[in-house]
Design a protein around this motif. Structure first.
Motif, PDB file in Angstrom:
ATOM      1  N   ILE A 121      18.760  19.681 -15.810  1.00 46.25           N
ATOM      2  CA  ILE A 121      18.039  18.783 -16.467  1.00 46.25           C
ATOM      3  C   ILE A 121      16.672  18.605 -15.960  1.00 46.25           C
ATOM      4  CG2 ILE A 121      18.029  16.803 -18.077  1.00 46.25           C
ATOM      5  CD1 ILE A 121      21.120  16.829 -17.467  1.00 46.25           C
ATOM      6  N   LEU A 122      15.579  18.759 -16.735  1.00 43.09           N
ATOM      7  CA  LEU A 122      14.156  18.348 -15.731  1.00 43.09           C
ATOM      8  C   LEU A 122      13.669  17.232 -16.532  1.00 43.09           C
ATOM      9  CD1 LEU A 122      13.043  22.050 -15.843  1.00 43.09           C
ATOM     10  CD2 LEU A 122      13.439  20.567 -13.501  1.00 43.09           C
ATOM     11  N   GLU A 123      13.258  16.401 -15.809  1.00 43.02           N
ATOM     12  CA  GLU A 123      12.913  14.883 -16.464  1.00 43.02           C
ATOM     13  C   GLU A 123      11.457  14.593 -15.709  1.00 43.02           C
ATOM     14  OE1 GLU A 123      13.336  12.717 -18.674  1.00 43.02           O
ATOM     15  OE2 GLU A 123      11.768  11.570 -17.844  1.00 43.02           O
ATOM     16  N   SER A 124      10.359  14.292 -16.512  1.00 43.06           N
ATOM     17  CA  SER A 124       9.233  13.928 -15.984  1.00 43.06           C
ATOM     18  C   SER A 124       8.992  12.534 -15.272  1.00 43.06           C
ATOM     19  CB  SER A 124       8.189  13.932 -16.923  1.00 43.06           C
ATOM     20  OG  SER A 124       8.444  13.078 -17.992  1.00 43.06           O
ATOM     21  N   HIS A 125       9.842  11.734 -15.569  1.00 44.24           N
ATOM     22  CA  HIS A 125       9.904  10.248 -15.178  1.00 44.24           C
ATOM     23  C   HIS A 125      10.810  10.182 -13.563  1.00 44.24           C
ATOM     24  CE1 HIS A 125       8.412   9.220 -18.881  1.00 44.24           C
ATOM     25  NE2 HIS A 125       8.041   7.902 -18.538  1.00 44.24           N
ATOM     26  N   ASN A 381      11.154  13.346 -11.679  1.00 40.69           N
ATOM     27  CA  ASN A 381       9.877  13.476 -11.347  1.00 40.69           C
ATOM     28  C   ASN A 381       9.458  15.032 -11.607  1.00 40.69           C
ATOM     29  OD1 ASN A 381       9.172  10.763 -10.160  1.00 40.69           O
ATOM     30  ND2 ASN A 381      10.983  11.401  -8.533  1.00 40.69           N
ATOM     31  N   SER A 382       9.774  15.580 -12.448  1.00 38.82           N
ATOM     32  CA  SER A 382       9.519  17.006 -12.757  1.00 38.82           C
ATOM     33  C   SER A 382       9.013  17.137 -14.128  1.00 38.82           C
ATOM     34  CB  SER A 382      10.860  17.857 -12.301  1.00 38.82           C
ATOM     35  OG  SER A 382      11.209  17.683 -11.190  1.00 38.82           O
ATOM     36  N   THR A 383       7.892  17.407 -14.339  1.00 39.87           N
ATOM     37  CA  THR A 383       7.117  17.547 -15.536  1.00 39.87           C
ATOM     38  C   THR A 383       7.175  19.083 -15.905  1.00 39.87           C
ATOM     39  OG1 THR A 383       5.883  15.673 -15.330  1.00 39.87           O
ATOM     40  CG2 THR A 383       5.377  17.189 -16.898  1.00 39.87           C
ATOM     41  N   VAL A 384       7.953  19.461 -17.172  1.00 41.57           N
ATOM     42  CA  VAL A 384       7.872  21.026 -17.509  1.00 41.57           C
ATOM     43  C   VAL A 384       6.562  21.341 -18.046  1.00 41.57           C
ATOM     44  CG1 VAL A 384       9.041  22.460 -18.993  1.00 41.57           C
ATOM     45  CG2 VAL A 384      10.375  20.975 -17.888  1.00 41.57           C
ATOM     46  N   VAL A 385       5.932  22.504 -17.732  1.00 41.85           N
ATOM     47  CA  VAL A 385       4.615  22.824 -18.485  1.00 41.85           C
ATOM     48  C   VAL A 385       4.699  24.393 -18.774  1.00 41.85           C
ATOM     49  CG1 VAL A 385       3.231  21.255 -16.709  1.00 41.85           C
ATOM     50  CG2 VAL A 385       3.927  23.695 -16.032  1.00 41.85           C
TER      51      VAL A 385
HETATM   52  C1  LIG Z   1      11.194  -0.067 -26.472  1.00 39.76           C
HETATM   53  C2  LIG Z   1      12.155   0.730 -27.286  1.00 39.76           C
HETATM   54  C3  LIG Z   1      13.268   0.106 -27.937  1.00 39.76           C
HETATM   55  C4  LIG Z   1      14.219   0.822 -28.493  1.00 39.76           C
HETATM   56  N1  LIG Z   1      15.217   0.264 -29.145  1.00 39.76           N
HETATM   57  C5  LIG Z   1      16.160   0.945 -29.744  1.00 39.76           C
HETATM   58  C6  LIG Z   1      17.301   0.245 -30.075  1.00 39.76           C
HETATM   59  O1  LIG Z   1      17.372  -0.937 -30.027  1.00 39.76           O
HETATM   60  N2  LIG Z   1      18.197   1.284 -30.738  1.00 39.76           N
HETATM   61  C7  LIG Z   1      18.068   2.375 -31.066  1.00 39.76           C
HETATM   62  O2  LIG Z   1      18.839   3.163 -31.616  1.00 39.76           O
HETATM   63  N3  LIG Z   1      16.908   3.216 -30.845  1.00 39.76           N
HETATM   64  C8  LIG Z   1      15.875   2.437 -30.010  1.00 39.76           C
HETATM   65  N4  LIG Z   1      14.875   2.892 -29.549  1.00 39.76           N
HETATM   66  C9  LIG Z   1      14.788   4.340 -30.051  1.00 39.76           C
HETATM   67  C10 LIG Z   1      15.109   5.281 -28.849  1.00 39.76           C
HETATM   68  O3  LIG Z   1      13.871   6.152 -28.789  1.00 39.76           O
HETATM   69  C11 LIG Z   1      16.098   6.284 -28.990  1.00 39.76           C
HETATM   70  O4  LIG Z   1      17.256   5.213 -29.320  1.00 39.76           O
HETATM   71  C12 LIG Z   1      16.710   7.274 -27.930  1.00 39.76           C
HETATM   72  O5  LIG Z   1      16.695   6.494 -26.895  1.00 39.76           O
HETATM   73  C13 LIG Z   1      15.614   8.291 -27.833  1.00 39.76           C
HETATM   74  O6  LIG Z   1      16.060   9.250 -27.125  1.00 39.76           O
HETATM   75  P1  LIG Z   1      15.494  10.465 -27.023  1.00 39.76           P
HETATM   76  O7  LIG Z   1      16.211  11.446 -25.864  1.00 39.76           O
HETATM   77  O8  LIG Z   1      15.393  11.305 -28.366  1.00 39.76           O
HETATM   78  O9  LIG Z   1      14.050  10.701 -26.508  1.00 39.76           O
HETATM   79  P2  LIG Z   1      13.485  10.048 -24.997  1.00 39.76           P
HETATM   80  O10 LIG Z   1      14.160   8.547 -24.643  1.00 39.76           O
HETATM   81  O11 LIG Z   1      12.010   9.717 -25.397  1.00 39.76           O
HETATM   82  O12 LIG Z   1      13.544  10.987 -24.115  1.00 39.76           O
HETATM   83  C14 LIG Z   1      12.948  12.070 -23.908  1.00 39.76           C
HETATM   84  C15 LIG Z   1      12.813  12.502 -22.690  1.00 39.76           C
HETATM   85  O13 LIG Z   1      11.803  13.454 -22.339  1.00 39.76           O
HETATM   86  C16 LIG Z   1      11.305  13.136 -21.094  1.00 39.76           C
HETATM   87  N5  LIG Z   1       9.834  14.458 -21.200  1.00 39.76           N
HETATM   88  C17 LIG Z   1       9.086  14.510 -22.012  1.00 39.76           C
HETATM   89  N6  LIG Z   1       8.052  15.425 -21.857  1.00 39.76           N
HETATM   90  C18 LIG Z   1       8.755  16.144 -20.863  1.00 39.76           C
HETATM   91  C19 LIG Z   1       8.272  17.222 -20.016  1.00 39.76           C
HETATM   92  N7  LIG Z   1       7.263  18.002 -20.422  1.00 39.76           N
HETATM   93  N8  LIG Z   1       9.214  17.643 -18.999  1.00 39.76           N
HETATM   94  C20 LIG Z   1      10.089  16.679 -18.478  1.00 39.76           C
HETATM   95  N9  LIG Z   1      10.507  15.704 -19.335  1.00 39.76           N
HETATM   96  C21 LIG Z   1       9.803  15.337 -20.204  1.00 39.76           C
HETATM   97  C22 LIG Z   1      10.753  11.979 -21.387  1.00 39.76           C
HETATM   98  O14 LIG Z   1      10.174  11.546 -20.185  1.00 39.76           O
HETATM   99  C23 LIG Z   1      11.903  11.262 -21.821  1.00 39.76           C
HETATM  100  O15 LIG Z   1      12.444  10.752 -20.559  1.00 39.76           O
HETATM  101  C24 LIG Z   1      14.064   2.281 -28.696  1.00 39.76           C
HETATM  102  C25 LIG Z   1      12.800   2.918 -28.146  1.00 39.76           C
HETATM  103  C26 LIG Z   1      11.751   1.940 -27.399  1.00 39.76           C
HETATM  104  C27 LIG Z   1      10.724   2.788 -26.824  1.00 39.76           C
END
Ligand SMILES: Cc1cc2nc3c(=O)[nH]c(=O)nc-3n(C[C@H](O)[C@H](O)[C@H](O)COP(=O)(O)OP(=O)(O)OC[C@H]3O[C@@H](n4cnc5c(N)ncnc54)[C@H](O)[C@@H]3O)c2cc1C
Length: 644
Positions: A121-125, A381-385
């Motif tokens: 799993i690669l994650e940019s944060h 700390n790994s951003t996919v490009v």
């Molecule tokens: C402040 C806030 C409050 C929220 N509250 C709720 C809530 O109360 N209940 C609810 O159900 N939902 C809530 N949400 C919505 C939330 O987005 C979803 O619930 C869920 O956590 C999204 O998960 P995800 O994996 O789809 O996206 P994300 O959590 O955005 O994960 C995507 C990941 O991909 C990584 N990434 C992106 N580009 C790259 C790259 N090029 N290379 C490597 N890594 C990359 C990002 O860093 C990120 O960690 C909230 C969102 C926010 C921002």
């Protein structure tokens, strides 16, 4: 008169502010004390200084400095990254994005293709979980936990596979409900409140028992004389809250439905509720946290879901309960606990224990996340490009520590932001890239302030307030959520987190919604820590100062969770057409391409944890995995510290 920075305590306890702007992680890996790394008071019981442990970092978090620059070089500056060093690492699956959807993808993949599957799993944060992240404070004595993003677990909306996942991870909703006493700032003796600030309204006025979003209208009417608006605006509010009518009388149900989807809430309360522009403005940012969008860009129908008053103008009842959405439950650190449960299930070496009872307090050893001997590796700390599908494998290139490197997967799940994918995966058909780019996420802001105690709020009888004139539209104390051995209830007199919740207004209102989001995002990223710090100190001083709170002395730590890519883009009445089934952008965007499939809440066009999980399930089930399994080559040295 507005207080000076010095009076607000802007220069106190923050000894090396420059570290907040991007070198916190570097400071940790160098073993500097956490006072320097986080820019706040030294934690009393924090994990040992020098250990890589992002939850205790203060300052600018969420999309922290260092997490997005490479992606912006790729997407905004069109930088051409080379393929870099071949690490010789071969996986069954490479997942891009370590949010809930990426972590769930790894979980479902292992279930479907075998427990011995090799997954990267690669994650940019610098942290896993995406929005499901936690802030951990130790500066006030006992540990205080709070979410840095995703927090409501809307369990009643979970699908069969979502519920099965919760059960597998040991999440017991009934037991969570028993010790859940968090109500978004409405727990104070006098109920919720509104804070009108001096900079916007000429003087600081806190009105307990009044919220623009809900409440007993008779009680609200009794408070309106205190509202610091012009007499004309106050009168319009009095008329608004005393009217009982049906402004759509005589229209058919379908005509009513259409009408309520075609007019913005702000226009509606002005044109049909008789509010002046100044009075209508108090509703503008009440939807920021809930939708990531101002009430001028949301339809009346959408604002009904957010609990804004309207029923009394539509032949119905006023909304008095404040209850919006489905049934929810919380962990003390929000859905970060879910992310931690997933990570511990995937990589058991990171923490001891099983089930939900100890997940909140479990000590996580981040050095175990990316070990060559582990079948599942999570690389921070790994951003996919680059993501390229070939006959043999999916090649995935990423940038880490300024260097590009690449690995191979039999297959790949893209669980990152969809708007980024066209830049990563240039092979995709043009229509799919266009559809992916449609998903412009909504910026959100969640700032956590650890305060010494809650005496001032208790004296005022409040546990939070709406702040119509401020950057964060709402603020509330976070208490009352207890799981396992973690304790923090409303009777606890000690330090507590005051959470500030909202978004950043775009430069221009009323323009296309995706342009509004881009504008909010750029404004958010242009703000530095001091801007946010000054903002929360000013609000706390104006709101709680009269009851004895000292912004200079009583603030122990500040963590700004800025999410320029916040909620997934769900379609809005005023801005998006109704597409025929199968033709909506997210449906075109998520079509599998060779051995690449698409997860993330963006794939469901709905920003919810349960959607992130369901889209992971779909994405994994779309993988064919017909390629022969490659034998692992030596993986090279592991990363002893994911931040190094
Ligand atoms: C402040 C806030 C409050 C929220 N509250 C709720 C809530 O109360 N209940 C609810 O159900 N939902 C809530 N949400 C919505 C939330 O987005 C979803 O619930 C869920 O956590 C999204 O998960 P995800 O994996 O789809 O996206 P994300 O959590 O955005 O994960 C995507 C990941 O991909 C990584 N990434 C992106 N580009 C790259 C790259 N090029 N290379 C490597 N890594 C990359 C990002 O860093 C990120 O960690 C909230 C969102 C926010 C921002």
């Amino acid at each position: 008169m507005r207080k000076s920075d010095r009076q607000l305590g802007m220069r106190r306890d923050i000894t090396r502010r420059d570290f907040i702007h991007g070198t916190g992680i570097a400071a940790l890996s160098l073993g500097l004390p956490s006072r320097v790394a986080g820019g706040q008071l030294a934690p009393a019981h924090a994990p040992a200084a020098g250990r890589y442990y992002p939850p205790t970092l203060t300052g600018l978090r969420g999309s922290h400095p260092g997490s997005f620059e490479v992606a912006h070089e790729l997407a905004l500056e069109h930088k051409d990254f080379d393929t870099g060093e071949d690490l010789g690492e071969e996986y069954d699956l490479v997942v891009v994005g370590g949010g809930i959807s990426g972590l769930a993808s790894a979980h479902f993949y292992r279930q479907r293709f075998g427990q011995d599957s090799r997954i990267l799993i690669l994650e940019s944060h610098d942290e896993f979980g995406g929005h499901a992240t936690r802030n951990e404070f130790h500066q006030g004595g006992p540990t205080r936990l709070v979410w840095g993003g995703d927090f409501n677990l809307e369990y009643s909306a979970f699908s069969e596979q979502g519920n099965a996942l919760l059960t597998e991870l040991g999440v017991d909703i009934d037991r969570l409900l028993e010790r859940n006493d968090f109500n978004y700032g409405s727990d104070g003796e006098l109920g919720p409140a509104v804070y009108f600030d001096a900079e916007t309204y000429g003087r600081d006025v806190l009105i307990p028992g009044f919220t623009p979003r809900w409440g007993d209208f008779a009680s609200i009417l009794g408070k309106l004389d205190a509202v610091p608006l012009s007499p004309e605006s106050r009168d319009s509010l009095k008329r608004f809250y005393s009217t009982r009518t049906d402004v759509l009388e005589g229209r058919s149900p379908e005509e009513r439905r259409q009408f309520l989807r075609q007019i913005s809430y702000i226009d509606f309360v002005r044109q049909y509720g008789g509010l002046t522009e100044e009075a209508a403005e108090i509703f503008y940012n009440t939807t920021h946290g809930y939708w990531g969008v101002g009430a001028d860009s949301l339809s009346v129908a959408e604002c009904e879901g957010a609990g804004l008053p309207m029923g009394h103008l539509l032949g119905g009842e006023p909304n008095t309960s404040g209850s919006v959405g489905g049934e929810v439950v919380h962990f003390p650190d929000g859905t970060a606990s879910l992310a931690r449960l997933l990570v511990r299930a995937l990589i058991p070496a990171v923490a001891d224990g099983q089930g939900m009872d100890n997940i909140v307090t479990a000590a996580f050893d981040y050095s175990q996340l990316d070990r060559p001997e582990s079948p599942i590796r999570l690389r921070l700390n790994s951003t996919v490009v680059h993501v390229n599908e070939t006959d043999r494998a999916v090649h995935v290139g990423f940038v880490r520590d300024g260097k590009t490197a690449n690995v191979n997967g039999r297959s790949c799940v893209l669980a990152c932001y969809h708007s980024m994918i066209p830049y990563l995966c240039t092979q995709l058909p043009a229509a799919q890239r266009e559809a992916l780019a449609y998903q412009v996420r909504r910026p959100l802001l969640l700032t956590n302030v650890l305060i010494r105690d809650t005496k001032a709020a208790d004296k005022l009888g409040i546990s939070g307030a709406y702040c119509p004139g401020r950057l964060h539209g709402a603020t509330w104390l976070v208490k009352g959520i207890e799981v396992g051995k973690y304790r923090h209830n409303w009777k606890d007199p000690g330090a507590a987190v005051m959470q500030f919740w909202g978004s950043v207004e775009p430069v221009k209102r009323g323009v296309d919604i995706r342009r509004q989001h881009q504008s909010s995002r750029m404004r958010m990223l242009a703000m530095d820590f001091e801007d946010f710090e000054r903002e929360v100190r000013t609000v706390l001083d104006g709101m709680l100062g009269p009851a004895g709170f000292s912004a200079a002395d009583d603030i122990l730590a500040i963590t700004v969770n800025r999410w320029p890519h916040g909620y997934a883009y769900d379609y809005l009445d005023l801005w998006d057409p109704e597409w025929p089934p199968g033709e909506a952008p997210h449906e075109i965007a998520r079509q599998p391409f060779g051995n690449i499939s698409f997860a993330n809440s963006d794939a469901g066009a709905y920003a919810m944890t349960e959607v992130a999980i369901d889209e992971a399930w779909r994405a994994v089930n779309e993988l064919q995995n017909q390629r022969p399994r490659t034998e692992a080559r030596t993986h090279g040295p592991s990363s002893p510290n994911p931040g190094s």
